[in-house]
Motif scaffolding. Structure first.
Motif, PDB file in Angstrom:
ATOM      1  N   THR A 359       0.829  -1.195   0.000  1.00 61.15           N
ATOM      2  CA  THR A 359       0.000   0.000   0.000  1.00 61.15           C
ATOM      3  C   THR A 359       0.864   1.246   0.000  1.00 61.15           C
ATOM      4  O   THR A 359       1.794   1.358   0.805  1.00 61.15           O
ATOM      5  N   ALA A 360       0.565   2.168  -0.889  1.00 61.60           N
ATOM      6  CA  ALA A 360       1.252   3.462  -0.923  1.00 61.60           C
ATOM      7  C   ALA A 360       0.341   4.504  -0.288  1.00 61.60           C
ATOM      8  O   ALA A 360      -0.868   4.514  -0.529  1.00 61.60           O
ATOM      9  N   TYR A 361       0.925   5.383   0.502  1.00 60.09           N
ATOM     10  CA  TYR A 361       0.159   6.421   1.196  1.00 60.09           C
ATOM     11  C   TYR A 361       0.431   7.766   0.534  1.00 60.09           C
ATOM     12  O   TYR A 361       1.563   8.236   0.516  1.00 60.09           O
ATOM     13  N   VAL A 362      -0.608   8.349  -0.028  1.00 51.44           N
ATOM     14  CA  VAL A 362      -0.488   9.595  -0.781  1.00 51.44           C
ATOM     15  C   VAL A 362      -1.079  10.727   0.045  1.00 51.44           C
ATOM     16  O   VAL A 362      -2.161  10.581   0.639  1.00 51.44           O
ATOM     17  N   ARG A 363      -0.382  11.839   0.059  1.00 46.90           N
ATOM     18  CA  ARG A 363      -0.863  12.988   0.842  1.00 46.90           C
ATOM     19  C   ARG A 363      -2.133  13.541   0.217  1.00 46.90           C
ATOM     20  O   ARG A 363      -2.152  14.005  -0.928  1.00 46.90           O
ATOM     21  N   ARG A 364      -3.214  13.505   0.997  1.00 47.57           N
ATOM     22  CA  ARG A 364      -4.521  13.916   0.499  1.00 47.57           C
ATOM     23  C   ARG A 364      -4.530  15.372   0.042  1.00 47.57           C
ATOM     24  O   ARG A 364      -5.165  15.712  -0.957  1.00 47.57           O
ATOM     25  N   ALA A 365      -3.788  16.241   0.744  1.00 45.65           N
ATOM     26  CA  ALA A 365      -3.769  17.665   0.400  1.00 45.65           C
ATOM     27  C   ALA A 365      -3.257  17.899  -1.012  1.00 45.65           C
ATOM     28  O   ALA A 365      -3.665  18.861  -1.681  1.00 45.65           O
ATOM     29  N   LEU A 366      -2.373  17.008  -1.505  1.00 49.66           N
ATOM     30  CA  LEU A 366      -1.805  17.173  -2.841  1.00 49.66           C
ATOM     31  C   LEU A 366      -2.776  16.755  -3.941  1.00 49.66           C
ATOM     32  O   LEU A 366      -2.538  17.027  -5.111  1.00 49.66           O
TER      33      LEU A 366
END
Length: 370
Positions: A359-366
C-alpha cells in the motif's frame, strides 16, 4: 517492478483516477514530485526509476491487457504519456501473470500487450514453471547486476508508433542547421517502437563513448535544438520533451562502462550510442524502445547508424554499445515491391521481477484542486 534496466511503480487501472487532471495530481503526489530527491514519494530520483505502468483489462480484442506507460518528472511537475518504455514493457507480462489477469501456460506464456501510448500490440514470451512466471534464470542484461529468466519481446508491429510512418520525413537522412555550429549537420529520423533522431557524435565534437556527467551543456543544447527541429518535421506537439529520442552515434571503439569494471571492445559492438535528454542528462544504459528503433535504422541504407556500422546488410543482431555495456537486438528490415522499407521482425530479450507490493500512502492535500 524492475523491467530490464529500469524500475516502475505498477498500478491497476481500477485504482487510479480516470480524470486526466486528477490522474496527474495523483501521480505527482505518489512519486513525490517535483523534488530533486523525490523524498516524500516512491520516485527513485532518476529518470530510470521515476516511471509508472498502469495495467488494465484489454480495450481491443487482439490483446490480453492494456498497458499505459507514464514518465514522471523529478524536479519538474511533469507527467508524460509521450512514449512506450521498452524496458518496463518487459515486466508487464510478468505482472499480468502474477496478478492472474491471464492464465499461466507452461513452459512459456505469450502475452499480447496493447500499449495505449502508441496504439500498438507488443508480444512477449514469459518463461513459466509451477504455475508462476519464472524469475531466476541464466539470462544476463548489461546494466542489471544479476541473471534472471528470459522475457522475449517482439516489437515487429510497432512501425510508425509515434508518427505513423517508419521514415517520418520520407528520407533516410535529412539536414538540420545547428546554430551553435553555424552549419547544417546530417541526421536520421526513424520511428519504430519509439521515434528517434540519430546524430553523428563527431558532428557535435564528441566520440559517443562519453558517460553520464562527461558531456558539456553545449552538447545537450545542440541535441535539444535538433530534437525540436525533428519534432516539428514529424508534426509532434511542441510541448513534448522526450520525443523524438536524441541518440548520439559513433563508430565502434573501445570504452569503459559506467561501473568502471569493464572495457567494451570495438569487436563486441557495431557502434556506440548514447541517449541524451533535455536538461542535461544521459541514459545510464539504453532505452528498450530506442534500441528497437536503432537496430532497424542500422539496416536502412543511408541512415546515420548504417553509416557508423559500415553496412546496412541484414537480417542480423545489432550490437549496441551503451554506458552500461552491450545490448543485442535482432531485426529484419526489407524492401517491399514498391521499394519501401518495411520491418519484417524485431525482437530482444530482457529480464524482469517484482520487487515489492503493498500500500502506498499519498498525501490527500496534494490531490485537492487549489
Amino acid at each position: 517492478m524492475r523491467g530490464g534496466t529500469s524500475k516502475a511503480v505498477f498500478l491497476a487501472q481500477r485504482d487510479v483516477p480516470s480524470d486526466p487532471q486528477a490522474l496527474q495530481r495523483f501521480l505527482l503526489a505518489l512519486f513525490g514530485s517535483p523534488d530533486v530527491r523525490q523524498i516524500d514519494g516512491l520516485g527513485g530520483a532518476d529518470i530510470l526509476t521515476s516511471k509508472c505502468a498502469i495495467i488494465g483489462p484489454p480495450s481491443r480484442p487482439d490483446a490480453d491487457i492494456d498497458y499505459t506507460f507514464v514518465q514522471i518528472g523529478i524536479d519538474q511537475p511533469s507527467v508524460s504519456f509521450e512514449i512506450v518504455c521498452g524496458n518496463i514493457s518487459s515486466a508487464t507480462g510478468v505482472y499480468a501473470l502474477q496478478e492472474r489477469l491471464i492464465p499461466v501456460q507452461e513452459p512459456a506464456t505469450t502475452v499480447r500487450v496493447h500499449n495505449t501510448n502508441t496504439g500498438k500490440i507488443l508480444r512477449m514470451v514469459v518463461q513459466c514453471a509451477h504455475g508462476e512466471p519464472r524469475v531466476e534464470g541464466d539470462t544476463e542484461v548489461d546494466g542489471v547486476p544479476a541473471k534472471g529468466a528470459e522475457v522475449a519481446l517482439d516489437y515487429s508491429g510497432t512501425s510508425g508508433a509515434t508518427t505513423g510512418r517508419l521514415l517520418p520525413t520520407g528520407q533516410a537522412r535529412d539536414s538540420v542547421y545547428v546554430s551553435k555550429l553555424g552549419r547544417e549537420i546530417p541526421v536520421s529520423i526513424i520511428d519504430v517502437g519509439t521515434a528517434c533522431v540519430f546524430i553523428r557524435a563527431a558532428d557535435l565534437g564528441v566520440t559517443g563513448t562519453e558517460l553520464p556527467g562527461q558531456l558539456g551543456s553545449d552538447i545537450y543544447e545542440m541535441a535539444e535544438e535538433v530534437r525540436r527541429w525533428a519534432a516539428d518535421r514529424c508534426n509532434l506537439p511542441a510541448s513534448g520533451t522526450l520525443t523524438p529520442y536524441q541518440i548520439l552515434i559513433g563508430e565502434a571503439q573501445d570504452y569503459r562502462t559506467i561501473g568502471g569494471d569493464r572495457i567494451v571492445k570495438s569487436s563486441e559492438i557495431d557502434f556506440v550510442a548514447r541517449m541524451v535528454l533535455n536538461g542535461g542528462a544521459m541514459h545510464k544504459a539504453f532505452p528498450g524502445g530506442g534500441s528497437v528503433c536503432l537496430s532497424v535504422a542500422a539496416q536502412i541504407a543511408g541512415t546515420i547508424p548504417a553509416e557508423a556500422r559500415g553496412s546496412h546488410a541484414g537480417p542480423t543482431r545489432i550490437r549496441i554499445g551503451h554506458p552500461s555495456g552491450v545490448i543485442g537486438i535482432f531485426a529484419n528490415v526489407d524492401r517491399t515491391a514498391d521499394d519501401e522499407w518495411t520491418v519484417r521482425e524485431v525482437h530482444f530479450t530482457r529480464t524482469a521481477r517484482r520487487l515489492m507490493d503493498g500500500t502506498a500512502y499519498v498525501r490527500r492535500a496534494l490531490l485537492e484542486v487549489d
